[in-house]
Design a protein around this motif. Sequence first.
Motif, short mmCIF file in Angstrom:
data_model
loop_
_atom_site.label_atom_id
_atom_site.label_comp_id
_atom_site.label_asym_id
_atom_site.label_seq_id
_atom_site.Cartn_x
_atom_site.Cartn_y
_atom_site.Cartn_z
N HIS A 31 0.80 -1.23 0.00
CA HIS A 31 0.00 0.00 0.00
C HIS A 31 0.83 1.28 0.00
O HIS A 31 0.36 2.31 -0.49
N PHE A 32 2.02 1.25 0.59
CA PHE A 32 2.80 2.50 0.71
C PHE A 32 4.13 2.42 -0.04
O PHE A 32 4.85 3.42 -0.09
N GLY A 33 4.51 1.22 -0.54
CA GLY A 33 5.81 1.07 -1.19
C GLY A 33 6.95 0.96 -0.18
O GLY A 33 8.11 1.02 -0.55
N VAL A 87 8.99 14.34 9.66
CA VAL A 87 9.90 15.45 10.00
C VAL A 87 10.22 16.28 8.77
O VAL A 87 10.56 15.76 7.71
N THR A 88 10.10 17.57 8.91
CA THR A 88 10.40 18.49 7.83
C THR A 88 10.59 19.87 8.44
O THR A 88 10.26 20.06 9.61
N HIS A 89 11.14 20.80 7.68
CA HIS A 89 11.15 22.18 8.15
C HIS A 89 11.30 23.13 6.97
O HIS A 89 11.61 22.69 5.86
N PHE A 91 12.74 25.48 4.30
CA PHE A 91 14.04 25.61 3.63
C PHE A 91 15.03 24.51 4.05
O PHE A 91 16.22 24.76 4.17
N ARG A 92 14.50 23.30 4.26
CA ARG A 92 15.37 22.16 4.57
C ARG A 92 16.28 21.91 3.36
O ARG A 92 15.85 22.02 2.22
N GLU A 93 17.51 21.55 3.60
CA GLU A 93 18.51 21.36 2.53
C GLU A 93 18.54 22.61 1.64
O GLU A 93 18.12 22.61 0.48
N ALA A 123 6.39 16.58 -3.83
CA ALA A 123 5.80 15.23 -3.73
C ALA A 123 6.27 14.59 -2.43
O ALA A 123 7.46 14.34 -2.26
N GLY A 124 5.32 14.33 -1.51
CA GLY A 124 5.70 13.88 -0.18
C GLY A 124 6.00 15.11 0.66
O GLY A 124 7.07 15.28 1.24
N CYS A 125 5.00 16.01 0.71
CA CYS A 125 5.23 17.36 1.26
C CYS A 125 5.06 17.44 2.77
O CYS A 125 5.26 18.50 3.35
N THR A 155 1.67 17.37 -2.39
CA THR A 155 0.91 16.13 -2.16
C THR A 155 1.62 15.25 -1.13
O THR A 155 2.85 15.32 -0.97
N ASP A 156 0.83 14.43 -0.46
CA ASP A 156 1.38 13.43 0.45
C ASP A 156 0.38 12.27 0.51
O ASP A 156 -0.82 12.47 0.30
N ILE A 157 0.87 11.11 0.83
CA ILE A 157 0.00 9.94 0.97
C ILE A 157 -0.88 10.06 2.23
O ILE A 157 -1.95 9.47 2.31
N LEU A 208 -1.89 11.94 -2.39
CA LEU A 208 -1.44 11.16 -3.55
C LEU A 208 -0.37 10.16 -3.12
O LEU A 208 0.56 10.52 -2.41
N ASN A 209 -0.58 8.92 -3.52
CA ASN A 209 0.37 7.85 -3.22
C ASN A 209 1.34 7.72 -4.39
O ASN A 209 0.92 7.43 -5.52
N LEU A 210 2.61 7.94 -4.13
CA LEU A 210 3.59 7.99 -5.22
C LEU A 210 3.84 6.64 -5.88
O LEU A 210 4.45 6.59 -6.94
N ILE A 211 3.40 5.56 -5.25
CA ILE A 211 3.64 4.27 -5.91
C ILE A 211 2.48 3.89 -6.84
O ILE A 211 2.52 2.85 -7.48
N CYS A 225 11.14 15.81 -4.44
CA CYS A 225 10.68 14.60 -3.73
C CYS A 225 11.82 14.19 -2.83
O CYS A 225 12.69 13.41 -3.19
N ARG A 226 11.83 14.76 -1.65
CA ARG A 226 13.00 14.64 -0.78
C ARG A 226 12.64 13.89 0.50
O ARG A 226 11.62 14.15 1.13
N ASN A 227 13.49 12.93 0.82
CA ASN A 227 13.34 12.18 2.07
C ASN A 227 12.04 11.40 2.11
O ASN A 227 11.41 11.26 3.15
N VAL A 228 11.65 10.90 0.96
CA VAL A 228 10.44 10.06 0.83
C VAL A 228 10.86 8.69 0.30
O VAL A 228 10.58 7.66 0.92
C1 SAM Z 1 10.31 12.85 6.08
S1 SAM Z 1 8.86 13.46 5.27
C2 SAM Z 1 9.61 14.46 4.00
C3 SAM Z 1 8.99 15.84 3.92
C4 SAM Z 1 9.71 16.81 2.96
N1 SAM Z 1 9.71 16.30 1.61
C5 SAM Z 1 11.11 17.09 3.42
O1 SAM Z 1 12.08 16.62 2.84
O2 SAM Z 1 11.24 17.81 4.42
C6 SAM Z 1 8.34 12.01 4.37
C7 SAM Z 1 6.91 12.10 3.85
O3 SAM Z 1 6.73 11.10 2.84
C8 SAM Z 1 5.39 10.66 2.89
N2 SAM Z 1 5.27 9.37 2.18
C9 SAM Z 1 5.71 8.15 2.58
N3 SAM Z 1 5.35 7.22 1.67
C10 SAM Z 1 4.71 7.87 0.67
C11 SAM Z 1 4.09 7.46 -0.55
N4 SAM Z 1 4.07 6.16 -0.93
N5 SAM Z 1 3.50 8.40 -1.34
C12 SAM Z 1 3.51 9.71 -0.96
N6 SAM Z 1 4.05 10.16 0.19
C13 SAM Z 1 4.66 9.25 0.99
C14 SAM Z 1 5.12 10.58 4.39
O4 SAM Z 1 3.73 10.59 4.66
C15 SAM Z 1 5.86 11.81 4.91
O5 SAM Z 1 5.01 12.92 5.05
#
Ligand code: SAM
Length: 287
Positions: A31-33, A87-89, A91-93, A123-125, A155-157, A208-211, A225-228
Amino acid sequence: MSAEGSITPAAESFTLSDQEFEAIAQFAHKHFGLALAASKKPLVSSRLARKLRQRNFTSFKEYLACLDGPSSEQERSGLLSLLTTNVTHFFREPHHFETLRNDVLPPLIEQARRGGRVRLWSAGCSNGQEPYSIAMTVLDLCPDAAKLDFKILGTDIDPVVVRHAKAAKYPEDELAQIDAKYRKLVPARDAEGRLPDSLRKLITFGVLNLIEPFPFRGRFDAIFCRNVAIYFDNPTQQKVWQAFQNALNPGGYLFIGHSERMSGPAAQHLKTAGITTYVNSPAGRTS
Ligand SMILES: C[S@@+](CC[C@H](N)C(=O)[O-])C[C@H]1O[C@@H](n2cnc3c(N)ncnc32)[C@H](O)[C@@H]1O
């Protein structure tokens, strides 16, 4: 529920069997990849045990059945949050925002001013700090962006974080860390404590589910699409990179997280243009 309160005697001593861990891992992958290595079992077990106690489940079996049930959205979202981090903030990176400001946006702003279409995607906000940081960068260079065909998608799942992002309410100490050149774009929040309309109207949020296949007709000029993908196994990562390459305009940028790497067929076209920064260079074109 026990006579004393919300914790059942059975719930005090949950232990996740190998089979149950495997069932959770398969569910999370389907479901989430997500790729859950066996080494994560103790962590997953203790986090899930806490969840089961909070939600008054009496066994993992009951919890697993609920994940597939008709009102599963909340449980699924809870499971995802427990297995990943939001976790996010702002202007990360920060080097990505420098590239956005110096290299990516100037030609796109010209394009929009000539009547062209510009689309950026976070993507994965998570809770929204990333798309709002993109919006601040855009607005600083192009105060009239909202009047142009210039849009940011976030978008985020996880529907819970998407609701937070839409609400656009952030604590003062978090906002205080934004560099002064962007902080001036948040002079005051509205009566409900939200970020100003000027930023909010640049962004559209959605779940939105990226998979899963992307539902877009048009392409993007830049994707963050960072840290996803760090949570995905290698085949899933490669599919997602390929899907991003297909979703980018020629010359479009992809920004990925500091511990993520480009791999698979998409790497033929996504050429390195800085730290964890790639430009889409389809065959036969130069970007
Ligand atoms: C650590 S946060 C990253 C936030 C931001 N991109 C950053 O770098 O600060 C990871 C995010 O990815 C989302 N995520 C995990 N699996 C996902 C999927 N299959 N599709 C979309 N989002 C997903 C999580 O819900 C979470 O909000």
